[in-house]
Enzyme design. Structure first.
Site, short mmCIF file in Angstrom:
data_model
loop_
_atom_site.label_atom_id
_atom_site.label_comp_id
_atom_site.label_asym_id
_atom_site.label_seq_id
_atom_site.Cartn_x
_atom_site.Cartn_y
_atom_site.Cartn_z
N ASN A 209 0.85 -1.20 0.00
CA ASN A 209 0.00 0.00 0.00
C ASN A 209 0.88 1.24 0.00
OD1 ASN A 209 0.52 0.87 2.88
ND2 ASN A 209 -0.26 -1.20 3.22
N ASP A 281 -4.08 -6.19 5.18
CA ASP A 281 -5.10 -7.01 5.85
C ASP A 281 -5.03 -8.46 5.38
OD1 ASP A 281 -6.29 -5.06 7.52
OD2 ASP A 281 -7.24 -4.16 5.76
N LYS A 291 8.66 -17.17 -10.75
CA LYS A 291 7.91 -16.06 -11.32
C LYS A 291 6.76 -16.57 -12.20
CE LYS A 291 8.27 -12.03 -14.19
NZ LYS A 291 8.97 -11.41 -15.30
N ASP A 309 -3.93 -9.64 13.45
CA ASP A 309 -3.97 -8.23 13.85
C ASP A 309 -2.96 -8.00 14.97
OD1 ASP A 309 -4.79 -5.73 15.12
OD2 ASP A 309 -6.54 -5.88 13.81
N ILE A 310 -1.94 -7.20 14.67
CA ILE A 310 -0.84 -6.98 15.61
C ILE A 310 -1.32 -6.16 16.82
CG2 ILE A 310 1.49 -6.03 15.86
CD1 ILE A 310 1.62 -6.26 12.69
N PHE A 328 -4.38 3.37 15.19
CA PHE A 328 -4.69 4.39 14.18
C PHE A 328 -5.82 3.91 13.28
CE2 PHE A 328 -1.87 8.09 13.88
CZ PHE A 328 -1.15 7.87 15.05
N LYS A 342 -13.81 0.57 16.42
CA LYS A 342 -12.46 -0.01 16.33
C LYS A 342 -11.80 -0.10 17.71
CE LYS A 342 -10.91 0.58 12.30
NZ LYS A 342 -10.45 1.29 11.10
N LYS A 346 -10.68 -3.77 18.93
CA LYS A 346 -9.26 -4.11 19.04
C LYS A 346 -8.75 -4.06 20.48
CE LYS A 346 -8.24 -3.09 14.37
NZ LYS A 346 -7.16 -3.35 13.44
N1 CTP Z 1 -3.37 -3.12 12.55
C1 CTP Z 1 -2.49 -4.08 13.03
N2 CTP Z 1 -2.41 -5.30 12.43
C2 CTP Z 1 -3.18 -5.61 11.38
C3 CTP Z 1 -4.09 -4.64 10.88
C4 CTP Z 1 -4.15 -3.40 11.49
O1 CTP Z 1 -1.77 -3.80 13.99
N3 CTP Z 1 -3.07 -6.82 10.82
C5 CTP Z 1 -3.47 -1.82 13.22
C6 CTP Z 1 -2.94 -0.65 12.45
O2 CTP Z 1 -1.57 -0.43 12.70
C7 CTP Z 1 -3.80 0.48 12.96
C8 CTP Z 1 -5.13 -0.18 13.16
O3 CTP Z 1 -4.83 -1.53 13.42
O4 CTP Z 1 -3.38 0.95 14.22
C9 CTP Z 1 -5.98 -0.05 11.93
O5 CTP Z 1 -6.94 -1.00 11.94
P1 CTP Z 1 -7.59 -1.59 10.62
O6 CTP Z 1 -8.65 -2.50 11.06
O7 CTP Z 1 -6.58 -2.12 9.66
O8 CTP Z 1 -8.08 -0.27 10.08
P2 CTP Z 1 -8.73 0.00 8.78
O9 CTP Z 1 -7.99 -0.59 7.65
O10 CTP Z 1 -8.98 1.46 8.83
O11 CTP Z 1 -10.01 -0.87 9.11
P3 CTP Z 1 -11.27 -1.23 8.27
O12 CTP Z 1 -10.98 -2.63 7.84
O13 CTP Z 1 -12.33 -1.12 9.29
O14 CTP Z 1 -11.31 -0.23 7.18
#
Ligand code: CTP
Length: 401
Positions: A209, A281, A291, A309-310, A328, A342, A346
């Site tokens: 990303n 995600d 390849k 999810d960390i 964030f 959120k 979380k």
């Molecule tokens: N995060 C994380 N590990 C993941 C995904 C997200 O630690 N595998 C943390 C990010 O660092 C951030 C927060 O979770 O602090 C964001 O959450 P996330 O659910 O990824 O946010 P969005 O992508 O905004 O969520 P949504 O799917 O609801 O759009």
């Protein structure tokens, strides 16, 4: 230990105030090594500066004697803090653009030390769009600022642009120098995740990303400036490691997960975890060993599986949960409601939500954030990303007091 300041004196009527600043610093036992720019030397003499600094004044990048004594890299590394006073519009512009065409700007480009600038210029130059841009860039790069003041100027005009008094710069320098050992976060341990992750599809292709990592690096640097022991777990970025920060480089979300949990579970317990990384995600279920070729079988089908999810994992640790867990969120609509959801989902204490529909926020220099806690919501005024990082660090220090 004696603190050392590298003082860059730019050209401007206010340059004479650098002499008084040097005197104040020496009186406080701070070593001052001055760099006088060519235009600075039109306003103060090397002799008076050297007399007050009690040492050599550096001015010419190509002075061979200087290079054999101390090159510009060494000059910038041997200081605890680099101060630019007065920082002229031209000096700020060159520094913001990474131009290194004299000793002062080369040193600014080569330094890995915190930089403090005290701007001084005509009010119109200060309010010009170009200077606004340069200021935002420098702040985003982690440069701190003191001033300018508002008042009557040597050019006969009135407004913001005047160099703040030497006493005020002196205070700001002493604060910055004390940041480490006696800062409000001294003795506190922090984990920050930042940047994007890369999920391999095959040996040459990845899913990633557009995160630059700047906000996370800014927060890590700001926490370190306040004295915290900071470990930054970073995905691939092009950014330099902020001063005083330990950095662990990772590539995939899985690696970021492992490294972050390792940091959380070993050593002294964490006081704060700030999860700024834009973690992918999903990742491809199978990574192709060779390849993928276009061939005749048509486009490949890539099956995605969800990454762990960390943030949620660290927030749910029993004995080793950091005292404060900050997540964030980038949102485009119903920012507060999504942030609240959120926060609960979380298990974190704060969510810092960006409204990414605001113009100039995504990939830009400014940020408009909402700080959501279990009990309150605060809407912060739109500001440069560097300023937002500093404010977040201040709030963390307050919360951990
Ligand atoms: N995060 C994380 N590990 C993941 C995904 C997200 O630690 N595998 C943390 C990010 O660092 C951030 C927060 O979770 O602090 C964001 O959450 P996330 O659910 O990824 O946010 P969005 O992508 O905004 O969520 P949504 O799917 O609801 O759009």
């Amino acid at each position: 230990m004696e603190k050392r300041v590298l003082l860059i004196v730019g050209g401007g009527v206010a340059a004479y105030k650098a002499l008084e600043l040097t005197r104040l610093l020496r009186k406080a036992g701070v070593a001052v090594r001055p760099i006088l720019t060519e235009s600075g030397a039109k306003f103060v003499t090397p002799l008076s500066l050297s007399a007050l600094a009690e040492g050599k004044v550096y001015s010419d990048l190509f002075d061979l004697t200087d290079e054999s004594e101390m090159g510009h890299i060494e000059l910038s590394r041997s200081a605890d803090l680099v101060v630019v006073a007065p920082a002229t519009a031209n000096l700020m512009a060159r520094a913001a653009n990474g131009i290194a065409d004299d000793l002062a700007t080369t040193t600014l480009l080569a330094t890995d030390k915190p930089v403090l600038m005290a701007p001084a210029m005509n009010v119109r130059m200060w309010s010009h769009a170009a200077t606004r841009r340069n200021l935002a860039t420098l702040k985003a790069d982690g440069v701190s600022f003191v001033g300018p003041d508002e008042g009557a100027m040597a050019c006969g005009e009135f407004g913001p642009g005047r160099l703040v008094e030497p006493g005020v710069i002196f205070e700001a320098i002493m604060n910055a120098l004390q940041g480490g050992a006696s800062g409000p976060l001294a003795g506190k341990r922090a984990l920050v995740t930042a940047g994007p992750t890369e999920e391999p599809i095959d040996p040459v292709r990845v899913i990633t990303n557009r995160s630059s990592g700047r906000q996370g690096y800014g927060i890590a640097g700001a926490l370190a400036m306040l004295g915290a022991d900071v470990t930054l777990v970073s995905g691939p970025t092009a950014l330099p490691t902020p001063t005083g920060v330990k950095r662990i480089d990772v590539v995939t979300a899985e690696e970021m997960y492992k490294a972050s949990l390792e940091v959380a579970k070993s050593g002294e317990p964490l006081d704060v975890g700030v999860f700024v990384a834009a973690v992918a995600d999903w990742r491809p279920d199978d990574v192709f060993g060779v390849k993928l070729k276009k061939g005749h079988a048509g486009p490949p089908t890539i099956t995605l599986v969800e990454n762990k999810d960390i943030l949620a994992a660290v927030a749910s640790l029993k004995k080793r949960r950091p005292k404060l867990v900050v997540g964030f969120a980038a949102e485009t609509n119903d920012v507060e409601a999504h942030a609240r959801a959120k926060l609960a989902r979380k298990g974190c204490d704060w969510i810092i939500a960006n409204d990414v529909t605001e113009k100039g926020v995504m990939g830009g220099d400014e940020n408009a954030v909402l700080l959501v806690t279990a009990k309150s919501v605060e809407r912060w005024e739109r500001a440069a990303k560097g300023a937002v990082s500093a404010k977040i660090a201040d709030r963390i220090a307050e919360a951990l007091k």
